[in-house]
Design a protein around this motif. Structure first.
Motif, PDB file in Angstrom:
ATOM      1  N   UNK A 103       0.825  -1.223   0.000  1.00  0.00           N
ATOM      2  CA  UNK A 103       0.000   0.000   0.000  1.00  0.00           C
ATOM      3  C   UNK A 103       0.854   1.266   0.000  1.00  0.00           C
ATOM      4  N   UNK A 104       2.101   1.174   0.453  1.00  0.00           N
ATOM      5  CA  UNK A 104       2.984   2.338   0.340  1.00  0.00           C
ATOM      6  C   UNK A 104       3.260   2.685  -1.113  1.00  0.00           C
ATOM      7  N   UNK A 121      -9.682  -7.081   6.705  1.00  0.00           N
ATOM      8  CA  UNK A 121      -9.535  -7.117   8.167  1.00  0.00           C
ATOM      9  C   UNK A 121      -8.129  -6.712   8.594  1.00  0.00           C
ATOM     10  N   UNK A 122      -7.129  -7.210   7.885  1.00  0.00           N
ATOM     11  CA  UNK A 122      -5.742  -6.860   8.219  1.00  0.00           C
ATOM     12  C   UNK A 122      -5.483  -5.370   8.004  1.00  0.00           C
ATOM     13  N   UNK A 123      -5.986  -4.825   6.901  1.00  0.00           N
ATOM     14  CA  UNK A 123      -5.828  -3.382   6.660  1.00  0.00           C
ATOM     15  C   UNK A 123      -6.463  -2.573   7.787  1.00  0.00           C
ATOM     16  N   UNK A 124      -7.654  -2.957   8.198  1.00  0.00           N
ATOM     17  CA  UNK A 124      -8.346  -2.254   9.295  1.00  0.00           C
ATOM     18  C   UNK A 124      -7.527  -2.322  10.577  1.00  0.00           C
ATOM     19  N   UNK A 125      -7.000  -3.508  10.886  1.00  0.00           N
ATOM     20  CA  UNK A 125      -6.198  -3.662  12.111  1.00  0.00           C
ATOM     21  C   UNK A 125      -4.911  -2.846  12.040  1.00  0.00           C
ATOM     22  N   UNK A 138      -2.241   1.931  14.296  1.00  0.00           N
ATOM     23  CA  UNK A 138      -1.398   3.080  13.981  1.00  0.00           C
ATOM     24  C   UNK A 138      -0.213   2.764  13.093  1.00  0.00           C
ATOM     25  N   UNK A 139      -0.171   1.556  12.506  1.00  0.00           N
ATOM     26  CA  UNK A 139       0.906   1.225  11.578  1.00  0.00           C
ATOM     27  C   UNK A 139       0.706   2.024  10.289  1.00  0.00           C
ATOM     28  N   UNK A 140      -0.510   1.972   9.757  1.00  0.00           N
ATOM     29  CA  UNK A 140      -0.890   2.818   8.618  1.00  0.00           C
ATOM     30  C   UNK A 140      -1.546   4.052   9.217  1.00  0.00           C
TER      31      UNK A 140
END
Length: 154
Positions: free
Chosen positions: A12-13, A36-40, A45-47
């Motif tokens: 995604x970067x 689900x992983x993107x939401x988490x 705060x990783x993304x």
């Protein structure tokens, strides 16, 4: 973060507009698992956000400069940081080691706008003792993507 999370973040970067289906396919996941992983990753705060990269010349901000700032006493740091962070020209603001207190990456329309920023706004802040500015003549590489390590093949 596991290897799949790292792969998602790396993707995604570089491809911020990738669909959940494209991310899922690249990572060997179902679409719902990728979502689900993107939401988490966002919740943890990783993304930290989503944005587009814009050509600075196209928006009349072709002048790139790096400004070193020395703050005379540490009690001025907090006010300096708060004020500089609100200046839209300041893209990055780093506390650094050595003889300088801070390093700022800034974008401006031209040298007159840069001069106004430096003399009229930055040097007017309490505690600013001096500054040194370096103007970039060109940029061979400029992006915000972090070097996320890909998982090694076994």
């Amino acid at each position: 973060m596991d290897d799949i999370d790292r792969k998602i973040v790396g993707l995604v970067q570089v491809f911020g507009r990738a669909t959940n289906a494209e991310i899922a396919g690249a990572c060997g996941l179902s679409v719902s698992a990728a979502n689900d992983r993107l939401k988490r990753l966002q919740e943890r705060g990783v993304i930290t956000g989503w944005s587009a990269r814009v050509d600075p010349d196209a928006v009349d901000l072709g002048l790139l400069a790096f400004i070193f700032v020395e703050i005379e006493r540490t009690e001025h740091n907090e006010r300096f940081l708060a004020a500089a962070a609100l200046m839209p020209e300041v893209l990055e603001l780093h506390h650094v080691t050595g003889e300088w207190s801070y390093l700022l990456k800034v974008r401006a329309r031209d040298t007159k706008a840069l001069e106004t920023l430096i003399t009229g706004r930055l040097k007017a802040l309490p505690g600013v003792a001096r500054s040194r500015t370096h103007i970039a003549l060109s940029s061979a590489k400029e992006n915000g993507a972090l070097p996320i390590a890909e998982p090694e093949d076994d």
